[in-house]
Design a protein around this motif. Structure first.
Motif, PDB file in Angstrom:
ATOM      1  N   TYR A 168     -48.775   3.586   9.827  1.00  0.00           N
ATOM      2  CA  TYR A 168     -50.214   3.419   9.629  1.00  0.00           C
ATOM      3  C   TYR A 168     -50.774   4.299   8.517  1.00  0.00           C
ATOM      4  O   TYR A 168     -51.970   4.289   8.255  1.00  0.00           O
ATOM      5  N   ARG A 169     -49.921   5.025   7.827  1.00  0.00           N
ATOM      6  CA  ARG A 169     -50.385   5.900   6.746  1.00  0.00           C
ATOM      7  C   ARG A 169     -50.887   5.120   5.535  1.00  0.00           C
ATOM      8  O   ARG A 169     -51.651   5.638   4.736  1.00  0.00           O
ATOM      9  N   GLY A 170     -50.453   3.866   5.371  1.00  0.00           N
ATOM     10  CA  GLY A 170     -50.960   3.047   4.279  1.00  0.00           C
ATOM     11  C   GLY A 170     -52.418   2.687   4.475  1.00  0.00           C
ATOM     12  O   GLY A 170     -53.151   2.479   3.514  1.00  0.00           O
ATOM     13  N   ILE A 171     -52.845   2.611   5.723  1.00  0.00           N
ATOM     14  CA  ILE A 171     -54.240   2.316   6.054  1.00  0.00           C
ATOM     15  C   ILE A 171     -55.079   3.581   5.959  1.00  0.00           C
ATOM     16  O   ILE A 171     -56.190   3.574   5.428  1.00  0.00           O
ATOM     17  N   ASP A 172     -54.536   4.683   6.501  1.00  0.00           N
ATOM     18  CA  ASP A 172     -55.235   5.972   6.506  1.00  0.00           C
ATOM     19  C   ASP A 172     -54.195   7.079   6.328  1.00  0.00           C
ATOM     20  O   ASP A 172     -53.465   7.383   7.270  1.00  0.00           O
ATOM     21  N   PRO A 173     -54.110   7.671   5.155  1.00  0.00           N
ATOM     22  CA  PRO A 173     -53.094   8.703   4.906  1.00  0.00           C
ATOM     23  C   PRO A 173     -53.181   9.908   5.843  1.00  0.00           C
ATOM     24  O   PRO A 173     -52.205  10.627   6.002  1.00  0.00           O
ATOM     25  N   GLN A 174     -54.326  10.115   6.480  1.00  0.00           N
ATOM     26  CA  GLN A 174     -54.508  11.275   7.359  1.00  0.00           C
ATOM     27  C   GLN A 174     -54.368  10.932   8.845  1.00  0.00           C
ATOM     28  O   GLN A 174     -54.565  11.797   9.694  1.00  0.00           O
ATOM     29  N   THR A 175     -54.022   9.697   9.171  1.00  0.00           N
ATOM     30  CA  THR A 175     -54.027   9.272  10.571  1.00  0.00           C
ATOM     31  C   THR A 175     -53.007  10.024  11.418  1.00  0.00           C
ATOM     32  O   THR A 175     -51.937  10.404  10.937  1.00  0.00           O
ATOM     33  N   ALA A 176     -53.356  10.208  12.669  1.00  0.00           N
ATOM     34  CA  ALA A 176     -52.433  10.760  13.665  1.00  0.00           C
ATOM     35  C   ALA A 176     -51.811   9.627  14.480  1.00  0.00           C
ATOM     36  O   ALA A 176     -51.016   9.875  15.381  1.00  0.00           O
ATOM     37  N   GLU A 177     -52.173   8.394  14.165  1.00  0.00           N
ATOM     38  CA  GLU A 177     -51.666   7.228  14.885  1.00  0.00           C
ATOM     39  C   GLU A 177     -50.241   6.920  14.446  1.00  0.00           C
ATOM     40  O   GLU A 177     -49.946   6.852  13.247  1.00  0.00           O
TER      41      GLU A 177
END
Length: 190
Positions: A168-177
């Motif tokens: 999911y880093r492509g959607i949000d580079p900072q995500t914890a998901e």
């Protein structure tokens, strides 16, 4: 459509999706509340996973019925809808994956219909579908912020087969998901 659940034990039925699939999708809320991100440990039960608590928020994946239009009537895929007392409240999209497993592409239950056995009934249908196709098992993916789904899959006999920390880093580079891949392996295909 606003669904109000009143019976204590409503009857769950599952059948192939029909022309009512799109209106059912557009008329329901499939969001859930996120309160924490779990640190997945495939050697421990979900209830033992450490949690990083966060400020709660609502999560919705934006289900698009047109995304799976080609699945209806195809030989290696299917869409099933679940009904509580004849009201559509859940669905599962399943296909045969490149590795031979049944792949649950999507599983969702409308918010007011949760905790009535709908998701388990849909997973039972996927298991039956997979056995009929003589597949070695089922794979599905959820996330470390959807702990209700993780507990359900564990209760249904699924095991963690892998964790993808970058999905999911492509959607949000900072995500914890992070993505968690769950497998239900069949003992025999005979």
């Amino acid at each position: 459509m606003h669904l109000v659940m009143t019976p204590k034990d409503p009857e769950v039925s599952v059948r192939l999706a029909d022309e009512g699939f799109a209106p059912y999708i557009w008329g329901n809320d499939f969001s859930f509340e996120v309160r924490a991100y779990a640190r997945v440990d495939r050697h421990k039960k979900v209830e033992q996973w450490p949690l990083d608590m966060i400020t709660p928020y609502r999560k919705c994946y934006g289900i698009d019925p047109d995304e799976f239009a080609s699945y209806r009537g195809a030989p290696d895929s299917a869409i099933f809808m679940a009904y509580l007392d004849n009201q559509p409240v859940g669905h599962v999209v399943v296909s045969t994956n490149w590795n031979g497993y049944a792949h649950v592409d999507e599983l969702a239950v409308a918010a007011p219909a949760r905790r009535h056995g709908v998701a388990r009934s849909l997973l039972d249908v996927v298991r039956f579908w997979s056995h009929k196709k003589n597949l070695p098992g089922i794979v599905l993916e959820t996330q470390n912020n959807n702990l209700g789904a993780c507990r359900l899959y564990e209760r249904c006999g699924y095991q963690v087969g892998g964790v993808d920390y970058l999905r999911y880093r492509g959607i949000d580079p900072q995500t914890a998901e992070v993505a968690i891949f769950w497998y239900l392996l069949f003992e025999s295909r005979d």
